[in-house]
Design an enzyme around this catalytic site. Structure first.
Site, PDB file in Angstrom:
ATOM      1  NE  ARG A  43      -2.563  -1.926   2.988  1.00 25.28           N
ATOM      2  CZ  ARG A  43      -3.573  -2.313   3.910  1.00 25.28           C
ATOM      3  NH1 ARG A  43      -4.656  -2.308   3.936  1.00 25.28           N
ATOM      4  NH2 ARG A  43      -2.959  -3.307   4.836  1.00 25.28           N
ATOM      5  CD  GLU A  63       7.346   0.088  15.702  1.00 23.85           C
ATOM      6  OE1 GLU A  63       7.101   1.030  15.209  1.00 23.85           O
ATOM      7  OE2 GLU A  63       7.671  -0.723  15.138  1.00 23.85           O
ATOM      8  CE  LYS A  87       8.670 -11.848  18.111  1.00 27.66           C
ATOM      9  NZ  LYS A  87       9.383 -10.530  18.574  1.00 27.66           N
TER      10      LYS A  87
END
Lengths: 442, 442
Positions: free
Chosen positions: B46, B191, B206
């Site tokens: 995208r 982040e 995980k």
């Protein structure tokens, strides 16, 4: 896949007994888990003592390997005899008879690996050897499969548990080599004749196998410079520690612009490096890939069960068809590659620890420094201690020097000059200081 | 084997760009090395910003994934979009269209892995996900292949680099959580919205994948108790250090007689354990197998190139036929296994660090000790410091207690009692102390 795979084993010592017991006792577990039904049919061995002690039934035993080769239902032969000539002869016969071979025999592979791999391919079968390096650690698979997207830049390995145990004792308990060796022998971590391990031969065998896979080449075992731990002085372990280093018997391979350097020797590594804390009988291998950076693999490098884990993984990979599929990949086996230029030690660049034993007369340090300077060796640090009980005029004192990055050939020349000085009373000791490898991420 | 394998990629951020560049630039190298000729034909994304910045030609880009699904020559689809719903929908379509899928999407696998694996099998294709856990470390392969001869007893993982970087800073630089987080964000190791990482969700994703493979079961992500590092007090990092422990966000799975315990939380581990020195953004997973004992795998758990290393290893395994061969192994994929009993924290046994914040009045320690004793919690050590600047009558003081092995349910009850005491002014902090797992060698 649900067919039965018939197995035969040659050699039944500590590893063989462990493999046999697992195969016999866990047959249903492995079948359920992997779809492979593994029937161990024969065990050829010249001595059944260990196997009988482990409770393996006499009915499996053969004293003549001919039956294994003659039984067309045997599809995988497991070679765990060790030694070179007889094992090689047997493996050649097994491959020629169209049987896959799984082996833990690093000496045989280091000397004859390419020949045996080529033979396997000619006969349409496979040769697997996960257990040959670092016991239960799946390092062969990491190099052939998990890291396949990488060009390997360097590999640093602690691949001999006997040496690592002895060095850990020297480092942690302050023991000298002979005391540490005797203690290791007492608990079964060193053989009665430990030469193969402590002289570094075993590590060099493994390095030649690992380097062949890591660098897609045919490494030449005979060209690997090897120094063992048997001449290591406890004094150097202590001085290294003061400088922030741990001594390990490292098997090192790294790519240089004009070839590959392979070497096995006691090496200092900074305490911050993952390999520095690998202690006791454990093994570990750091692999530096151009894509993945630093990865490291740690585990037990010897012992019946840990090694059996690797042998059985290989058996299952063959029985499930994975190894036969992978075995045809181009270059994934060293026999399809080419010999590589292996550089002599004089051609590598590195940092070094030097210990000179000198009579402490005026001008001695200047003489050492001049010898180094004349040969382009630049000093990074100096450690000289006052020895309260020594008579300075007759007792030698150690002067410890660490260098900046130098050409090892230049250093060798400087050391020869130092060792010829009148004030020098013993040959100087040189130990490479291996820095963390710079990840390339190319 | 020498046929060309046509690839299409969905998602082209940091990892996608790294994968695409390697595939385009190293095509000849991979062909030469593995026999697999890999043609990347389409990139659906995208946003093309990262890919264009990396120099990937516009001609690869699609804004409609339909073309990928419609091209019968595309045999492997690489899903690197992240997110759950759209990715799942796309993977379902790709598998349904008969295409192998390689993905790094742990969230999608944690929530829908069994369904997607079952679909792949129905359609005669495969689903690979080495890159979903611990980045470039080949840990999925270790569990499925290298350690296949083992029943796994336990698995301890540091599987989130952001958390490990923050905890390393707290531990090594004495920073508090918010300072360490801000520093990690400044250099791109966290982040802007770090919730997913610091709250432990990513580690739990995980863990559910790793545990499914390690224990041949369908682990339920939603049942994993998770505590993040975002409420960790710097004081506890310091006290732990004094006691000889390092705090890590550990993803732990271990087999107990009546089920499996899976948990993600800040945990103390002794400085002698290999995981203790795994610092900065690195990941590592210790796996304890019943045959091999302790093995450990270390490397970069995130980043474009390290993750690309794992993605491309998966692509090559599919293209070479290895994955299709292995994928049919019984039980080797969690969809062919059964859900497992996941035990609540109250059912596990372990050692714990407790910090109580109390007003230091006479009898306070007796009150704490009684609450612990009444619930069967036995004290191993106590640490109480004089605080020179504090007013003992009004400022709370920390009392740090470590326990012997206890049932966590008993401890929870004791802590509830302690937190109701009049002298207790803040909720007590409990942190598990994870000891080296006892190797079974069964």
């Amino acid at each position: 896949m649900s067919e039965t795979t018939v197995l035969a084993m040659a050699g039944c010592g500590i590893v063989g007994s462990a493999v046999a017991l697992k195969l016999l006792n866990q047959r249903e577990y492995y079948r359920e888990k992997t779809g492979c039904d593994l029937e161990l049919r024969y065990i050829f061995s010249r001595s059944f003592g260990k196997a009988q002690a482990a409770g393996i039934d006499d009915s499996y035993f053969l004293t003549d390997p001919g039956k294994i080769l003659a039984d067309p239902e045997v599809s995988i032969v497991i070679e765990l005899m060790g030694g070179v000539d007889f094992a090689r002869e047997f493996v050649v016969k097994a491959l020629t008879a169209g049987k896959h071979v799984v082996t833990a025999n690093k000496a045989m592979l280091a000397l004859h690996g390419s020949e045996l791999l080529a033979l396997a391919r000619t006969k349409g079968v496979t040769l697997s050897f996960e257990a040959s390096c670092a016991g239960g650690i799946p390092i062969i698979r990491a190099l052939q499969d998990g890291l396949v997207a990488n060009q390997i830049d360097a590999l640093y390995g602690i691949v001999n548990g006997t040496c690592n145990y002895i060095l850990s004792s020297m480092s942690q308990k302050g023991q000298d080599y002979h005391t540490a060796l005797a203690a290791a022998q007492a608990i079964g971590f060193a053989e009665a004749d430990p030469t193969f391990d402590v002289a570094g031969i075993d590590s060099a065998h493994k390095l030649s196998i690992l380097a062949s896979l890591a660098f897609d080449c045919q490494a030449d075992f005979a060209s690997i410079p090897v120094t063992g731990i048997d001449t290591l002085d406890a004094m150097d372990v202590v001085f290294g520690k003061e400088l922030g280093y741990v001594v390990k018997l490292l098997a090192v391979a790294n790519r240089l612009p004009d070839g590959l350097s392979l070497r096995v020797r006691p090496t200092f590594i900074a305490t911050g490096h993952p390999l520095a804390w690998v202690s006791g009988p454990f093994n570990a291998v750091s692999v530096y890939g151009d894509t993945v950076g630093h990865t490291m693999y740690y585990g037990r490098g010897a012992g019946g069960k840990p090694t059996a884990s690797a042998v059985i993984a290989d058996i299952i990979s063959v029985a499930s068809g994975v190894t036969p599929t992978r075995f045809n990949q181009k270059r994934a086996r060293p026999d399809l590659t080419h010999p590589v230029v292996q550089l002599p030690l004089g051609r590598i660049r590195g940092r070094f620890y030097i210990r000179c034993m000198v009579i402490d007369i005026p001008g001695v340090f200047a003489a050492l420094a001049s010898a180094l300077g004349r040969n382009g060796v630049s000093i990074s640090s100096v450690l000289q201690k006052e020895l309260p009980d020594a008579d300075r005029s007759i007792d030698p004192v150690p002067i410890v020097i660490t260098t900046h990055t130098v050409n090892e050939g230049d250093l060798e020349r400087a050391i020869r000059e130092i060792d010829e000085l009148e004030c020098t009373v013993q040959p100087s000791v040189c130990i490479e200081i291996l820095d963390e490898f710079q990840e390339s991420f190319s």
